[in-house]
Design an enzyme around this catalytic site. Structure first.
Site, PDB file in Angstrom:
ATOM      1  N   TYR A  61       1.293  -1.295   0.242  1.00 11.20           N
ATOM      2  CA  TYR A  61      -0.003  -0.051  -0.306  1.00 11.20           C
ATOM      3  C   TYR A  61       0.995   0.940   0.188  1.00 11.20           C
ATOM      4  O   TYR A  61       1.970   1.516  -0.530  1.00 11.20           O
ATOM      5  CB  TYR A  61      -0.883   0.113   1.302  1.00 11.20           C
ATOM      6  CG  TYR A  61      -2.606   0.722   1.063  1.00 11.20           C
ATOM      7  CD1 TYR A  61      -3.228   0.332  -0.129  1.00 11.20           C
ATOM      8  CD2 TYR A  61      -2.523   1.804   2.334  1.00 11.20           C
ATOM      9  CE1 TYR A  61      -4.160   1.821   0.030  1.00 11.20           C
ATOM     10  CE2 TYR A  61      -3.505   2.136   2.157  1.00 11.20           C
ATOM     11  CZ  TYR A  61      -4.505   2.799   0.961  1.00 11.20           C
ATOM     12  OH  TYR A  61      -5.068   3.429   0.907  1.00 11.20           O
TER      13      TYR A  61
ATOM     14  N   LYS B  69     -20.271 -20.617  -9.052  1.00 11.22           N
ATOM     15  CA  LYS B  69     -20.004 -20.901  -9.928  1.00 11.22           C
ATOM     16  C   LYS B  69     -18.615 -20.022 -10.316  1.00 11.22           C
ATOM     17  O   LYS B  69     -17.334 -20.508 -10.781  1.00 11.22           O
ATOM     18  CB  LYS B  69     -20.271 -19.795 -11.253  1.00 11.22           C
ATOM     19  CG  LYS B  69     -19.982 -19.337 -11.927  1.00 11.22           C
ATOM     20  CD  LYS B  69     -21.203 -20.198 -13.248  1.00 11.22           C
ATOM     21  CE  LYS B  69     -20.914 -20.802 -14.567  1.00 11.22           C
ATOM     22  NZ  LYS B  69     -21.444 -21.703 -15.747  1.00 11.22           N
TER      23      LYS B  69
ATOM     24  N   GLU C 203     -24.437 -14.882 -16.496  1.00 12.25           N
ATOM     25  CA  GLU C 203     -24.691 -16.276 -15.941  1.00 12.25           C
ATOM     26  C   GLU C 203     -26.588 -16.321 -15.756  1.00 12.25           C
ATOM     27  O   GLU C 203     -26.724 -14.915 -14.646  1.00 12.25           O
ATOM     28  CB  GLU C 203     -24.461 -16.996 -15.065  1.00 12.25           C
ATOM     29  CG  GLU C 203     -24.960 -17.549 -14.329  1.00 12.25           C
ATOM     30  CD  GLU C 203     -23.610 -18.766 -15.056  1.00 12.25           C
ATOM     31  OE1 GLU C 203     -24.559 -20.136 -14.926  1.00 12.25           O
ATOM     32  OE2 GLU C 203     -22.968 -18.402 -15.919  1.00 12.25           O
ATOM     33  N   ASP C 204     -27.474 -16.598 -16.086  1.00  7.88           N
ATOM     34  CA  ASP C 204     -28.809 -16.874 -15.062  1.00  7.88           C
ATOM     35  C   ASP C 204     -29.514 -15.796 -15.697  1.00  7.88           C
ATOM     36  O   ASP C 204     -30.443 -15.084 -14.714  1.00  7.88           O
ATOM     37  CB  ASP C 204     -29.029 -16.712 -13.832  1.00  7.88           C
ATOM     38  CG  ASP C 204     -28.574 -18.457 -13.550  1.00  7.88           C
ATOM     39  OD1 ASP C 204     -28.578 -19.641 -14.388  1.00  7.88           O
ATOM     40  OD2 ASP C 204     -28.393 -18.926 -12.689  1.00  7.88           O
TER      41      ASP C 204
ATOM     42  N   ASP D 131     -24.896 -19.469 -20.207  1.00 10.07           N
ATOM     43  CA  ASP D 131     -26.178 -20.227 -20.321  1.00 10.07           C
ATOM     44  C   ASP D 131     -26.695 -20.539 -21.350  1.00 10.07           C
ATOM     45  O   ASP D 131     -26.897 -21.440 -22.354  1.00 10.07           O
ATOM     46  CB  ASP D 131     -27.567 -19.725 -19.586  1.00 10.07           C
ATOM     47  CG  ASP D 131     -27.130 -19.546 -18.317  1.00 10.07           C
ATOM     48  OD1 ASP D 131     -26.705 -20.622 -17.532  1.00 10.07           O
ATOM     49  OD2 ASP D 131     -27.197 -18.619 -17.805  1.00 10.07           O
TER      50      ASP D 131
ATOM     51  N   ALA E  63     -29.969 -21.050 -24.722  1.00  7.73           N
ATOM     52  CA  ALA E  63     -29.560 -22.339 -24.531  1.00  7.73           C
ATOM     53  C   ALA E  63     -29.648 -23.466 -26.390  1.00  7.73           C
ATOM     54  O   ALA E  63     -28.649 -23.604 -26.664  1.00  7.73           O
ATOM     55  CB  ALA E  63     -29.855 -23.260 -23.635  1.00  7.73           C
TER      56      ALA E  63
ATOM     57  N   ASN F 113     -32.999 -30.705 -17.538  1.00  9.12           N
ATOM     58  CA  ASN F 113     -32.218 -31.340 -15.626  1.00  9.12           C
ATOM     59  C   ASN F 113     -33.169 -31.293 -14.579  1.00  9.12           C
ATOM     60  O   ASN F 113     -33.849 -30.209 -14.397  1.00  9.12           O
ATOM     61  CB  ASN F 113     -30.897 -30.772 -15.596  1.00  9.12           C
ATOM     62  CG  ASN F 113     -29.775 -31.818 -15.703  1.00  9.12           C
ATOM     63  OD1 ASN F 113     -29.783 -33.144 -15.688  1.00  9.12           O
ATOM     64  ND2 ASN F 113     -28.844 -31.343 -15.245  1.00  9.12           N
TER      65      ASN F 113
ATOM     66  N   ASN G 131     -21.424 -28.410 -18.737  1.00 11.43           N
ATOM     67  CA  ASN G 131     -20.598 -27.411 -18.677  1.00 11.43           C
ATOM     68  C   ASN G 131     -19.375 -26.620 -17.870  1.00 11.43           C
ATOM     69  O   ASN G 131     -18.695 -26.442 -18.393  1.00 11.43           O
ATOM     70  CB  ASN G 131     -21.215 -25.218 -18.988  1.00 11.43           C
ATOM     71  CG  ASN G 131     -22.231 -25.818 -19.618  1.00 11.43           C
ATOM     72  OD1 ASN G 131     -22.940 -26.712 -20.226  1.00 11.43           O
ATOM     73  ND2 ASN G 131     -23.036 -24.549 -19.390  1.00 11.43           N
TER      74      ASN G 131
END
Length: 750
Positions: free
Chosen positions: A37, A92, A134-135, A160, A196, A287, A320
């Site tokens: 720092y 993830k 994602e999602d 996805d 997808a 799934n 994936n």
């Protein structure tokens, strides 16, 4: 407890969540802090201000990915919002770190409007080396990715969409070769028209399938030109409208070579499979329930049916995790500006090629010794195949360089070596053992069958197919506790208080009558002491292995199996071994539980037993016998014993591993000390089998390594016994019981 309850406990356990930040540079002195720092940090700041690319050299940017979501399409949960999506985004991050050593900040944005989301992510470009979306619900996910790819000069990837496309594309390349068809001739039917599905269809076109050969269906049927004209389709699905009559999925599957399911479970019948072309390829990837079950698809017809699902309990899992960690690893390491089609194709082709290579024994063992050979049931590598890192990643990096996306050139041979070095020495040790156990489960008697943790462990062992647990205890108590815990399983119970067990008492009396045990006392021990009961059960071959110790002191738990089962024919002594797993190494510590003050003969035998155990975990042993002196620097009875034990081992023709001593612990573990100060030592690298001079040192040593060194301890594993017996530690958790049961099963297999 249910799986959901276990998941809550897993996430809640301190520290909450699944990710943390740790320092990568020393911070131990005032000078360290001055460098980290103020005032030292000003120097790299000024350099970056003059040349922004230096951020890759001075900061963590090159190895940092932002996993970004608004929680609008989370797994199977739908639009649950940004905050509720955080556990998934952390998960993830765990996969990024576990499989490719990539650090992650998860970023949950409470933004529903596309433009606001795009601007928020784009503003974070100085922080990250790449962005994993994602999602996010469709069609917003398409719009966001397109905009961010335009505005940002770092890789942006919506897993996805593209993850399933790449992994299933790899499987398709191999499946087509197996059935002897050409990509250009395939007729492909999709069930599902979401993110997808549309991304996968576009990727298949880039692999060589004609666009006009793809028929896509959504909940309303075939995406036809008439539906497009009626305005039923959006800009992302309209390109897949076919000039065919309106129809449903059943119509679309007739005559198809390939079915790709990215929709919901149970929508495909055996009759629909029978309507497909010869040797059909079926990727049912919904799934947790696929569009058609593996068994139904395989049994629907007599010719070859190549089947893939999203499930781990069937061949050809489209997972994936085979893609995004390695794609980002390659993109980051060449400082790519994007992840383009060439890089995606390179990943798919590399995965397909890897599946054609001979599978290492370590991978086969990790999956329960099931045959893994290129063919209909092995189209793509397994996620735990560590070769994926150094086979797929360089292919992605090469494609980035050849396509002009890379800002840094890499020597691919050197780069491959760097990737292999990332794997380190620490492996998924227990997963290897548990999968091997699942290949041939054995009967494991759990002496403390009435304990809550034992019952929960038995349920998991049965559910996961690791072992056939036998619970020792009173039937009513065990069943009542199982019901209270919400466990839906039918345990095998051996109740010493109910039933005919006189033959056990007779056997115990025969074994111990000249040790002062009467017939009455033998009967009482069988009825009242579960450790004697379980020991006799194993010795009489009514069970294959035994676990105990959860509610007993170690000596009292160990005494019955030592008296009844005893040591192996080629062993005079048993010993307790802990396996300690660190980030970059694995160390076996012995003896930490059994032999109080061993002489040189005991130390030598314990060393051999521990080396055998290391090899069971696929670790080639390098053994060091420890003391407080190095190679004779101190001469007394304490240092003489390990020194004499080494002489015995060197003279033993059966010892085929390097061993040396006596030596201090740091000498054994620090390679520079071995190679520089003691270059005469037999060890060709740091020791991974540490044999302590006595029980006190062994127990203290492994606990210091565990607590201060941040190691995970697995054990104690009892070696030298005639039949598999392991004594748990008081207070062990359910996972520890499951792990030790897995070790016991593998012992029994061998």
């Amino acid at each position: 407890m249910t799986l959901e309850d276990d998941a809550r406990e897993y996430h809640r356990e301190s520290p909450p969540g699944k990710l943390e930040i740790s320092t990568t540079k020393p911070t131990n002195t005032q000078r360290d802090l001055s460098l980290a720092y103020s005032p030292g940090v000003a120097a790299p700041c000024r350099d970056i201000a003059d040349d922004e690319t230096l951020a890759y050299e001075y900061t963590a940017k090159e190895n940092l990915v932002g996993v970004v979501s608004n929680g609008s399409a989370v797994l199977g949960l739908g639009d649950i919002g940004a905050q509720a999506s955080k556990p998934v985004m952390e998960g993830k991050g765990v996969l990024f770190k576990r499989f490719a050593d990539i650090d992650v900040f998860d970023v949950e944005l409470d933004l529903e409007e596309t433009e606001a989301f795009v601007q928020a992510v784009a503003a974070m470009e100085p922080t990250f080396g790449g962005i994993n979306l994602e999602d996010i619900k469709a069609p917003q996910c398409f719009q966001i990715e397109e905009r961010l790819r335009e505005e940002m000069s770092i890789p942006v990837f919506h897993d996805d969409q593209h993850g399933t496309a790449i992994i299933s594309g790899a499987a398709l390349l191999n499946a087509v070769d197996i059935v002897g068809k050409d990509l250009s001739d395939l007729q492909v039917t999709f069930a599902g028209a979401g993110a997808a599905a549309t991304a996968t269809a576009r990727f298949y076109v880039s692999l060589g399938i004609p666009h006009e050969n793809i028929t896509m269906c959504d909940i309303d049927g075939i995406l036809s030109e008439s539906r497009a004209e009626a305005g039923d389709l959006d800009e992302y699905t309209e390109p897949f409208a076919r000039g065919v009559s309106d129809g449903d999925l059943e119509d679309a599957m007739a005559g198809a070579d390939v079915f790709v399911g990215l929709s919901v479970g149970g929508i495909v019948s055996q009759e629909m499979v029978r309507s497909m072309a010869n040797d059909p390829i079926i990727f049912a990837m919904a799934n947790p329930d696929p569009e058609i079950s593996y068994e139904d698809a395989k049994n629907a017809r007599d010719d070859m049916v190549i089947m893939a699902t999203g499930r781990s309990d069937y061949p050809n899992q489209v997972n994936n995790v085979l893609g995004f960690p390695f794609i980002f690893r390659g993109a980051l390491d060449v400082r790519a500006t994007e992840i383009n089609e060439s890089m995606k194709r390179a990943a798919a082709e590399a995965l397909a090629n890897l599946a054609r290579e001979d599978v290492p024994d370590a991978v086969v063992k990790a999956y329960g010794d099931e045959p893994l050979q290129f063919g209909p049931d092995y189209l793509i590598p397994k996620p735990l195949d560590q070769r994926v890192l150094y086979e797929v990643t360089p292919a992605v990096a090469k494609a980035a360089m050849e396509s002009g996306a890379a800002r840094r050139e890499r020597d691919l041979d050197v780069y491959r070596e760097e990737l292999e070095a990332r794997l380190g020495k620490s492996r998924e040790m227990m997963r290897v053992v548990l999968n091997k156990a699942m290949s041939n489960p054995k009967r494991v008697v759990l002496a403390e069958g009435e304990d809550e943790k034992t019952i929960r462990a038995a349920s998991q062992l049965l559910e996961e197919g690791i072992a056939e647990p036998i619970l020792v205890g009173r039937t009513t108590r065990i069943l009542r506790k199982a019901e209270e815990l919400g466990l839906d399983f039918d345990p095998i119970i051996a109740n010493p208080h109910d039933g005919e067990w006189n033959h056990y008492a007779d056997y115990l009396y025969e074994q111990r009558q000249r040790k002062g045990l009467t017939r009455t006392e033998a009967s009482e021990l069988i009825r009242q002491d579960p450790n004697y009961f379980a020991s006799v059960m194993v010795e009489m071959d009514d069970a294959d292995a035994m676990l105990t110790g959860l509610t007993h002191h170690y000596p009292s738990a160990l005494r019955p199996p030592l008296q009844i089962i005893g040591t192996a024919d080629d062993a005079d002594y048993a010993a307790g071994v802990y396996m300690l797993t660190f980030k970059n190494r694995v160390v076996f510590c012995a003896d930490a539980t059994v032999n109080l003050d061993p002489d040189e003969n005991v130390l030598a035998e314990v060393t051999k037993h521990t080396a055998e155990l290391a090899r069971r975990f696929n670790v080639e042993p390098r053994a060091a016998l420890l003391s407080y002196s190095d190679f004779g620097s101190v001469e007394n009875e304490g240092t003489r014993k390990p020194r004499e034990a080494v002489k015995l081992l060197h003279d033993d023709p059966d010892v085929d591993f390097p061993v040396d001593g006596e030596m201090q612990a740091d000498t054994a573990l620090v390679e520079e000390m071995l190679t520089d100060t003691y270059d005469f030592a037999d060890l060709d690298g740091p020791a991974n089998v540490l044999v302590f001079p006595n029980l006190e040192a062994g127990n203290i040593g492994y606990k210091l390594l565990q607590r201060l060194g941040g190691a995970e301890a697995i054990g104690p594993m009892l070696v030298g016994m005639d039949k598999p017996v392991h004594v748990l530690q008081r207070g062990d958790e359910v996972k520890d019981i499951v792990n030790m049961a897995g070790v016991a099963v593998v012992d029994a297999q061998e």
